[in-house]
Write an enzyme that holds these catalytic residues in place. Structure first.
Site, PDB file in Angstrom:
ATOM      1  N   HIS A  25       0.714  -1.167  -0.067  1.00 43.92           N
ATOM      2  CA  HIS A  25       0.034   0.051   0.057  1.00 43.92           C
ATOM      3  C   HIS A  25       0.825   1.418   0.079  1.00 43.92           C
ATOM      4  CE1 HIS A  25      -4.305  -1.485   1.264  1.00 43.92           C
ATOM      5  NE2 HIS A  25      -3.392  -2.608   0.584  1.00 43.92           N
TER       6      HIS A  25
ATOM      7  N   ASN B 105      -6.887   1.799   3.706  1.00 43.65           N
ATOM      8  CA  ASN B 105      -5.965   1.724   4.778  1.00 43.65           C
ATOM      9  C   ASN B 105      -6.487   1.744   6.137  1.00 43.65           C
ATOM     10  OD1 ASN B 105      -3.960   1.550   2.796  1.00 43.65           O
ATOM     11  ND2 ASN B 105      -3.592   3.664   2.783  1.00 43.65           N
TER      12      ASN B 105
ATOM     13  N   HIS C 291      -1.409 -12.467  -1.422  1.00 47.22           N
ATOM     14  CA  HIS C 291      -2.844 -12.743  -0.818  1.00 47.22           C
ATOM     15  C   HIS C 291      -2.484 -13.954  -0.178  1.00 47.22           C
ATOM     16  CE1 HIS C 291      -5.159  -9.518  -3.415  1.00 47.22           C
ATOM     17  NE2 HIS C 291      -4.463  -8.989  -2.209  1.00 47.22           N
TER      18      HIS C 291
END
Length: 313
Positions: free
Chosen positions: A60, A88, A185
């Site tokens: 991010h 976030n 992931h």
């Protein structure tokens, strides 16, 4: 015009990447990496979700202004920082980076950037979860700007394959980088809000996304009912969510991915071939992931070395 801007951006990112060095702190702070590893290891011993949190935090950070630790800055006055932007707000474990920074500042003050600490911590997070390790290029500087409004640039869990490819290509990342980095992931958890659209009122003719395995969809619906959904309800991204492995790719091929952006990776022949390759060979996944992580984490255009990762100097 857009193509020209992308070309300029890609060229500038490659130039910046070439300025990083594997032995950047060899003389000025030789223990930097071991200090970071110690902080990540200590946090993981108390909270097994820390590695996933650190890896996600790094992604991010890099996808907004490059890997400049802008995601670590606190909101101040009228400026709402990245960490308080909608995608976030579920980020956590910032204290791990704070702890590493404090220890490094005691050993070699004013030398090691927060951006480098986060990049090293992300590598350690993967390794401590059973994944590969790699030499992290260092020499990033910390950014001085952080805006919550810019977090809309992050790839969303609802993105289709075209949107994903565009998002990654704008950052100089290839289709192979897209598929390999999506393997992050393998670690982590998702709240229902990120996949509700796949299991409730999907479209005019389907209640459930038809690309979802029916029994898996039923399981998700039981975890995330349309009504009376618990605030923190959700599920792990794969059954081995604290182990970094290639299970994620096997699940995609079975229609058991959590996000529609994950399932989208089988929507083109090239991306589907890569998913199949990584599902078949964990070693191939690891090699591609390392290559793509180094490429992504070398995007940097910061200006300073912060004394405190949460505030600019």
């Amino acid at each position: 015009m857009a193509a020209l801007l992308n070309l300029i951006l890609t060229f500038s990112l490659l130039t910046i990447a070439n300025s990083l060095s594997l032995n950047y702190y060899h003389k000025t702070c030789p223990d930097a990496e071991s200090i970071v590893a110690k902080a990540v290891k200590a946090a993981k011993a108390v909270d097994k979700t820390v590695p996933a949190a650190i890896l996600r935090m790094h992604f991010h950070d890099c996808f907004i202004r490059g890997c400049d630790a802008s995601v670590l800055l606190n909101s101040k006055g009228n400026n709402k920082a990245e960490k308080d932007g909608p995608p976030n707000v579920s980020l956590h474990a910032f204290y791990v980076i704070d702890n590493a920074k404090k220890a490094i500042e005691s050993a070699c003050p004013g030398i090691v950037s927060c951006a480098d600490i986060l990049a090293i911590a992300a590598r350690d997070a993967v390794f401590l979860s059973g994944g590969p390790s790699w030499d992290v290029p260092k020499g990033r500087k910390d950014g001085r700007k952080s805006k919550a409004s810019e977090t809309i640039q992050l790839p969303a869990p609802t993105f289709n394959i075209s949107q994903l490819q565009k998002s990654f290509s704008q950052r100089g990342l290839s289709i192979e980088d897209l598929v390999a980095l999506s393997g992050g992931h393998s670690l982590g958890f998702s709240h229902c809000s990120s996949f509700n659209s796949r299991i409730h009122n999907f479209d005019a003719t389907h209640d459930i996304d038809p690309s979802l395995n029916p029994s898996f969809a039923s399981k998700l619906k039981s975890i995330c009912p349309l009504k009376n959904q618990a605030k923190n309800a959700g599920t792990t991204l794969d059954p081995s969510s604290t182990t970094f492995d290639n299970t994620y790719y096997k699940l995609i091929l079975q229609g058991k991915s959590i996000f529609s952006s994950d399932q989208a990776l089988v929507d083109t022949p090239k991306t589907k071939n890569l998913v199949s390759k990584f599902a078949t060979s964990q070693d191939a996944f690891y090699k591609s992931f390392v290559k793509s992580m180094i490429k992504m984490s070398s995007i940097n255009n910061g200006q300073e070395v912060r004394k405190d990762c949460r505030v600019v100097n």
